[in-house]
Write an enzyme that holds these catalytic residues in place. Structure first.
Site, PDB file in Angstrom:
ATOM      1  N   GLY A  73      -3.873 -86.762  -4.679  1.00  0.00           N
ATOM      2  CA  GLY A  73      -3.247 -88.056  -4.731  1.00  0.00           C
ATOM      3  C   GLY A  73      -2.293 -89.071  -5.507  1.00  0.00           C
ATOM      4  O   GLY A  73      -1.760 -89.893  -5.279  1.00  0.00           O
ATOM      5  N   SER A  74      -2.483 -87.724  -6.613  1.00  0.00           N
ATOM      6  CA  SER A  74      -1.321 -87.606  -7.605  1.00  0.00           C
ATOM      7  C   SER A  74       0.299 -87.814  -6.841  1.00  0.00           C
ATOM      8  O   SER A  74       1.010 -88.297  -7.311  1.00  0.00           O
ATOM      9  CB  SER A  74      -1.227 -86.504  -8.551  1.00  0.00           C
ATOM     10  OG  SER A  74      -2.830 -86.966  -8.950  1.00  0.00           O
ATOM     11  N   SER A 201      -6.970 -89.649  -0.903  1.00  0.00           N
ATOM     12  CA  SER A 201      -7.243 -88.156  -1.286  1.00  0.00           C
ATOM     13  C   SER A 201      -8.329 -87.628  -0.455  1.00  0.00           C
ATOM     14  O   SER A 201      -9.710 -88.193  -0.975  1.00  0.00           O
ATOM     15  CB  SER A 201      -7.175 -87.990  -2.907  1.00  0.00           C
ATOM     16  OG  SER A 201      -7.605 -86.948  -3.405  1.00  0.00           O
ATOM     17  N   ALA A 202      -8.105 -86.845  -0.114  1.00  0.00           N
ATOM     18  CA  ALA A 202      -9.525 -86.024   0.715  1.00  0.00           C
ATOM     19  C   ALA A 202     -10.587 -85.820   0.119  1.00  0.00           C
ATOM     20  O   ALA A 202     -12.038 -86.206   0.405  1.00  0.00           O
ATOM     21  CB  ALA A 202      -9.163 -84.830   2.018  1.00  0.00           C
ATOM     22  N   HIS A 203     -10.725 -85.851  -1.076  1.00  0.00           N
ATOM     23  CA  HIS A 203     -11.714 -84.964  -1.875  1.00  0.00           C
ATOM     24  C   HIS A 203     -12.459 -86.236  -2.656  1.00  0.00           C
ATOM     25  O   HIS A 203     -13.517 -85.651  -2.579  1.00  0.00           O
ATOM     26  CB  HIS A 203     -11.490 -83.431  -3.032  1.00  0.00           C
ATOM     27  CG  HIS A 203     -10.966 -83.870  -4.009  1.00  0.00           C
ATOM     28  ND1 HIS A 203     -11.383 -84.292  -5.190  1.00  0.00           N
ATOM     29  CD2 HIS A 203      -9.865 -84.807  -4.398  1.00  0.00           C
ATOM     30  CE1 HIS A 203     -10.875 -85.106  -6.318  1.00  0.00           C
ATOM     31  NE2 HIS A 203      -9.501 -84.827  -5.353  1.00  0.00           N
ATOM     32  N   THR A 239       6.080 -76.526   4.218  1.00  0.00           N
ATOM     33  CA  THR A 239       4.919 -75.867   4.843  1.00  0.00           C
ATOM     34  C   THR A 239       3.994 -76.486   5.175  1.00  0.00           C
ATOM     35  O   THR A 239       2.904 -76.726   4.308  1.00  0.00           O
ATOM     36  CB  THR A 239       4.853 -74.161   4.807  1.00  0.00           C
ATOM     37  OG1 THR A 239       6.103 -73.408   5.368  1.00  0.00           O
ATOM     38  CG2 THR A 239       3.544 -74.530   6.265  1.00  0.00           C
ATOM     39  N   CYS A 327     -13.520 -87.659 -26.725  1.00  0.00           N
ATOM     40  CA  CYS A 327     -13.997 -85.605 -26.694  1.00  0.00           C
ATOM     41  C   CYS A 327     -14.006 -84.865 -25.052  1.00  0.00           C
ATOM     42  O   CYS A 327     -13.929 -83.968 -24.706  1.00  0.00           O
ATOM     43  CB  CYS A 327     -15.347 -85.636 -27.073  1.00  0.00           C
ATOM     44  SG  CYS A 327     -15.057 -85.649 -29.069  1.00  0.00           S
TER      45      CYS A 327
END
Lengths: 393, 150
Positions: A73-74, A201-203, A239, A327
């Site tokens: 996605g990035s 994005s697939a994940h 590829t 944090c």
């Protein structure tokens, strides 16, 4: 001791569905051919990629030739923003975005600023919403691109994308949306939304990591981002990650076929959790819009305590969640999104994000509500900030 | 990411709480940085008899507070003033590099509480003389970038 893990961080990533993995597996072993090769196992890979492209097109209302696979996605965000900015530089150098974008968009815009572009970062209201009017007012003769996220990854707020798309179209400005959190959760049609470019994005929807896609409307002027071979019709060298692309295709098909039922379930879990936390835990604040939000997103600030401590204690109880505290972000400041909706640092440090998904049940919410209030109380008893409040009462 | 010892001191912190009529109280850090530590000392004849703390902060901040109170109990104030942030971190079997700044909080907290005691007993002027007062976020965190490169 209960050993189960309750995963409540689906905005971070999701597990690959068994049906998705099953379709992917042959492309690691016997169907390993390079999609650019002309012999049969090469052609087989090529065919699998084109089928995946059709599935993505069908899920988004696009034409298959408008879908380009990327490594994430990035990458899709980087390509869309830099690609359009550079290709249209002769026309103008102004980009409009918001203060609450994902870093893939924000840092890309900041990079462009260092290369002579001008970027307007629109502020958002206390719920994280940007108004179409704000967008309209920010437009200049030099504006070539508007990039506004579909739904926010932290607070879940869903932007008025169709209205913004209409404004962009009226002014003949390209409109990109980072839909990484939205695809699979919100039905999307690029034509109804007047979107020119869209990242996914697939994940995030039960597909594999390391593969995404960029929708580029036919006719959009955009430069290439990765130079090399002629893959993706000469637009994106590399590829092809055939197994990943196949997985993305299967995952998006499953996600869109099942979207109504899935949403109904997530909304139930979300609304119940919001209601119960509000009722059972004092000194809390819901972050993000109560209704215009992703079906599975819950984000609360718990006053007087710090997010990482909260996450560690939840983890000890087998619950995986996320926070916008400094944090956990690895920087000195808490989440830019929480600051942009007007939270002070202290309140932003005490945020907790819970994002539901496929495998979550009401029993998970039962368990969360069994442990969360006690953990919050325990940390508050330890906090010098809470001490002052107790004394004030 | 954290050692077992850090997790132990985080999950079962020693000496949490307050001491009524404490001989020395120190509060360091601020909410903007995401960590505040308040330390209470019971001191008799310059020997620290008891120590308690309250901390708003991450796992490392809580664990270092807990360890620091353990380290100072039974020590003279001179010995306690010599406890460094490094010593606190080492006693916890180390901290992740990005969390080293949290151990500064413990060292400074103890110093501030002892200074308070010295002021109360008339051995230090009312004006704060150490660098502990007026500290800003960046002072506490100023090593973060270098540590990130580790």
């Amino acid at each position: 001791m209960d050993n189960r893990i309750i995963y409540l961080d689906h905005a971070a990533t999701t597990p690959v569905k068994p049906e998705v993995l099953e379709e992917m597996l042959p492309y690691f072993t016997n169907k390993f051919g390079n999609a650019s090769s002309i012999y049969s196992i090469g052609r087989e890979s090529k065919k699998a990629i084109e089928e995946a492209r059709e599935r993505v097109a069908k899920a988004s209302g696009a034409m298959p030739r408008e879908i380009f696979f990327t490594g994430s996605g990035s990458e899709a965000d980087n390509w869309a923003i830099k690609g359009v900015a550079y290709a249209n530089k002769a026309k103008g150098n102004h980009i409009i975005t918001t203060a609450i974008e994902h870093h893939a968009v924000l840092h890309t815009c900041q990079y462009l600023e260092s290369d002579g572009f001008e970027v307007t970062y629109l502020p958002v209201d206390e719920n994280g919403l940007v108004s179409p009017e704000q967008v309209r007012k920010a437009i200049k003769p030099s504006t070539t691109l508007i990039t506004i996220m579909f739904a926010n990854n932290e607070i879940g707020t869903i932007q008025p994308i169709a209205e913004i798309g209409k404004i962009a179209k009226e002014h003949n400005i390209y409109f990109h949306t980072d839909a990484v959190q939205a695809v699979g959760n919100i039905p999307i049609n690029v034509n109804e939304l007047n979107v020119d470019l869209l990242s996914l994005s697939a994940h995030k929807f039960y597909g594999p990591k390391g593969v995404g896609a960029l929708y580029i409307r036919k006719g959009v002027k955009i430069t290439n981002f990765l130079h090399g071979g002629a893959q993706e019709r000469g637009r994106r060298a590399s590829t092809e990650n055939v197994a990943g692309i196949v997985g993305l295709g299967k995952a998006i098909e499953l996600a869109t076929n099942n979207i109504e039922q899935y949403n109904k379930k997530l909304i139930e879990l979300r609304d119940r959790t919001i209601e119960e936390i509000t009722k059972k835990v004092p000194f809390v604040k819901l972050n993000g819009d109560r209704y215009k939000r992703l079906p599975g997103n819950v984000n609360f600030s718990f006053q007087f305590i710090e997010g990482e401590s909260l996450l560690l204690m939840l983890d000890m109880k087998g619950i995986a969640a996320s926070s916008g505290s400094a944090c956990t972000s690895g920087s000195l400041d808490p989440s830019h999104v929480l600051l942009a909706i007007g939270l002070d640092h202290e309140t932003a440090h005490g945020s907790l994000r819970i994002t539901f998904g496929e495998e979550n049940t009401h029993e998970d919410v039962d368990y969360l509500m069994e442990v969360l209030p006690a953990i919050v109380q325990r940390l508050r008893e330890m906090s010098p900030l809470y001490e002052k409040v107790k004394r004030g009462n | 990411m954290y050692s077992e010892k850090v997790m132990d001191h985080f999950m079962n912190p020693r000496n949490v709480g307050e001491i009524e009529n404490a001989d020395g109280v120190g509060e360091v850090g601020n909410a903007k940085c995401g960590d505040i530590m308040k330390i209470y000392l019971k001191i008799e004849n310059d020997i620290i008899k008891d120590a308690k703390f309250k901390t708003f902060g991450c796992g490392a901040a809580v664990a270092t507070s807990s360890m620091a109170t353990e380290l100072v109990i039974g020590k003279t104030i001179d010995e306690a003033l010599k406890i460094t942030n490094k010593a606190v971190a080492e006693a916890l079997d180390g901290l992740p590099p990005v969390k080293m700044h949290c151990s500064n909080l413990a060292e400074e907290g103890i110093k501030a509480a002892i200074e308070d005691y010295l002021k109360k007993t008339g051995r230090l002027s009312k004006e704060c003389e150490s660098e502990v007062c007026g500290r800003r976020c960046d002072d506490l965190h100023h090593h973060l970038d270098e540590e990130d490169d580790d």
